[in-house]
Enzyme design. Sequence first.
Site, PDB file in Angstrom:
ATOM      1  N   CYS A  34       0.830  -1.215   0.000  1.00 43.87           N
ATOM      2  CA  CYS A  34       0.000   0.000   0.000  1.00 43.87           C
ATOM      3  C   CYS A  34       0.859   1.258   0.000  1.00 43.87           C
ATOM      4  O   CYS A  34       0.353   2.353  -0.239  1.00 43.87           O
ATOM      5  CB  CYS A  34      -0.942   0.008   1.200  1.00 43.87           C
ATOM      6  N   ASP A  36       2.240   2.702   2.512  1.00 45.73           N
ATOM      7  CA  ASP A  36       2.137   3.500   3.739  1.00 45.73           C
ATOM      8  C   ASP A  36       3.389   3.353   4.599  1.00 45.73           C
ATOM      9  O   ASP A  36       4.029   2.307   4.606  1.00 45.73           O
ATOM     10  CB  ASP A  36       0.902   3.075   4.535  1.00 45.73           C
ATOM     11  N   CYS A  59      -3.021   5.213   5.690  1.00 45.78           N
ATOM     12  CA  CYS A  59      -4.474   5.174   5.731  1.00 45.78           C
ATOM     13  C   CYS A  59      -4.985   5.467   7.142  1.00 45.78           C
ATOM     14  O   CYS A  59      -4.224   5.496   8.109  1.00 45.78           O
ATOM     15  CB  CYS A  59      -4.942   3.794   5.292  1.00 45.78           C
ATOM     16  N   CYS A 103      -2.630  -2.991   8.654  1.00 48.52           N
ATOM     17  CA  CYS A 103      -2.304  -1.639   9.127  1.00 48.52           C
ATOM     18  C   CYS A 103      -1.867  -1.694  10.593  1.00 48.52           C
ATOM     19  O   CYS A 103      -0.974  -0.948  11.009  1.00 48.52           O
ATOM     20  CB  CYS A 103      -3.505  -0.722   8.955  1.00 48.52           C
TER      21      CYS A 103
END
Length: 140
Positions: A34, A36, A59, A103
């Site tokens: 992603c 991140d 995110c 995450c």
Amino acid sequence: MLYSEKVMDHFRNPRNVGVLPDADGVGQVGNAKCGDIMKIYLKIQDDTVTDVKFETFGCGSAIASSSMATEMIKGQPVSQVMQLTNKAVTEALGGLPAHKIHCSVLAEEAVKSALKDYYDRNHIPYDPKLFPAESCEVHA
Ligand code: FES
């Protein structure tokens, strides 16, 4: 609802955002998929995390996870902080959707990476197995 009240709260009002210029340990991890990135700064005195800050370019779930993780480890002994798991962070947040679990893994890895940096800087011996590869892609 997709996200719990706690996730929304920590996303909207993240705790401990920022940098610690005189940190004793800094950890940065990223998720290759992603893109991140999460960075954690630890101030450690007498084997206790006395202060912690984070910067997350990612995110909402990553921001909420890092915010919750910092609250969970602040004031805790290093040995306790080592036990932090993404599962505990997710539970404290009241859960995350399945596709957002990675995450919270980022938060666990960022904290561990900062601890590793602290150990390295102070030449404290540790078992390398305690520190997984610095990419949560393997857990995704
Ligand atoms: Fe990448 Fe959440 S989507 S950390």
